[in-house]
Design an enzyme around this catalytic site. Sequence first.
Site, PDB file in Angstrom:
ATOM      1  N   HIS A  23       0.853  -1.195   0.000  1.00  0.00           N
ATOM      2  CA  HIS A  23       0.000   0.000   0.000  1.00  0.00           C
ATOM      3  C   HIS A  23       0.889   1.245   0.000  1.00  0.00           C
ATOM      4  O   HIS A  23       1.959   1.247   0.612  1.00  0.00           O
ATOM      5  CB  HIS A  23      -0.906  -0.013   1.235  1.00  0.00           C
ATOM      6  CG  HIS A  23      -1.996   1.007   1.143  1.00  0.00           C
ATOM      7  ND1 HIS A  23      -1.778   2.339   1.413  1.00  0.00           N
ATOM      8  CD2 HIS A  23      -3.295   0.893   0.771  1.00  0.00           C
ATOM      9  CE1 HIS A  23      -2.908   3.000   1.217  1.00  0.00           C
ATOM     10  NE2 HIS A  23      -3.844   2.155   0.824  1.00  0.00           N
ATOM     11  N   GLU A  70       0.733   3.866   1.596  1.00  0.00           N
ATOM     12  CA  GLU A  70       1.062   4.367   2.949  1.00  0.00           C
ATOM     13  C   GLU A  70       2.222   3.574   3.537  1.00  0.00           C
ATOM     14  O   GLU A  70       3.031   4.108   4.291  1.00  0.00           O
ATOM     15  CB  GLU A  70      -0.193   4.309   3.836  1.00  0.00           C
ATOM     16  CG  GLU A  70      -1.204   5.375   3.414  1.00  0.00           C
ATOM     17  CD  GLU A  70      -2.663   5.017   3.655  1.00  0.00           C
ATOM     18  OE1 GLU A  70      -2.949   4.077   4.419  1.00  0.00           O
ATOM     19  OE2 GLU A  70      -3.526   5.695   3.047  1.00  0.00           O
TER      20      GLU A  70
HETATM   21  P1  13P Z   1      -9.846   6.045   0.313  1.00  0.00           P
HETATM   22  O1  13P Z   1     -10.986   5.199  -0.221  1.00  0.00           O
HETATM   23  O2  13P Z   1     -10.104   6.576   1.686  1.00  0.00           O
HETATM   24  O3  13P Z   1      -9.413   7.067  -0.664  1.00  0.00           O
HETATM   25  O4  13P Z   1      -8.594   5.047   0.496  1.00  0.00           O
HETATM   26  C1  13P Z   1      -8.243   4.205  -0.535  1.00  0.00           C
HETATM   27  C2  13P Z   1      -7.230   3.261  -0.041  1.00  0.00           C
HETATM   28  O5  13P Z   1      -6.124   3.637   0.309  1.00  0.00           O
HETATM   29  C3  13P Z   1      -7.614   1.837   0.048  1.00  0.00           C
HETATM   30  O6  13P Z   1      -6.512   1.034   0.266  1.00  0.00           O
END
Ligand code: 13P
Length: 254
Positions: A96, A98
């Site tokens: 991901h 993040e």
């Molecule tokens: P959002 O739907 O909050 O934009 O996040 C998407 C996401 O990172 C799913 O892994």
Amino acid sequence: MSRKNLIAGNWKMNTTASESVDLINEINSIVGQQTHTQVCICPPFTSLQKASGLVEQSAVSLGAQNMSAEPSGAFTGEISASMLRDLYVSYVILGHSERRQYFGETNQTINKKVLAATQNNLKPIYCIGETLEERESGKTLDVVRSQVREGLESYPVSEIDNLVMAYEPVWAIGTGKTATDEMAQEVHAFTRTLLSELFGDAPASSVRILYGGSMKPENAKGLLSQTDVDGGLIGGASLSAKSFCSIVEASINS
Ligand code: 13P
């Protein structure tokens, strides 16, 4: 090749174990018996044990948000593939943005996790996608190419049915800005071409490619109607049973 859509909820670092019980019960009661679209919830590690018992009798699958590439040992704070399997986890989100941005994960470290997941019968949901700067400088396809090739190095074609890709443009995550249907389709189709180069046309045509980044009930149908969009990886909207299940319904009707 027909691909069954997958709608996966990435709860990120939200919900305690007790809070997750209510959310799972609500999701189960709305979409827990339908099998037209595969539904998966990915709560935090601390909720997995409770979640496992709650989804046992439903069609909802369980996923984790991360995993160690190591099988066991002195890796303080890490969670292994076998620990997840023991809780009947089926999917694991890997790479991901993040994790890439805040925890230093790279295509190479993610590749080790992807291989470890598949060796342990977990289905990797491998996330790729460009930043705003990369898109604006015309590098989107180059970034995606490296992420696909490097992150899937040595991935066995025999495990292709377990592979799930997720295209998540970083600039669309949690921002309310969504890729247009056409932008998503362009990168999804390109990703499938890259998968064809790696694995061959028929195997590549069986891989589900999810879209993630501000997917909501209002925009889900358009995105999910695209030829190469086979589901969604939902962040914010997955924390409300109502909006998450509306996206599942959009998938059923797409
Ligand atoms: P959002 O739907 O909050 O934009 O996040 C998407 C996401 O990172 C799913 O892994």
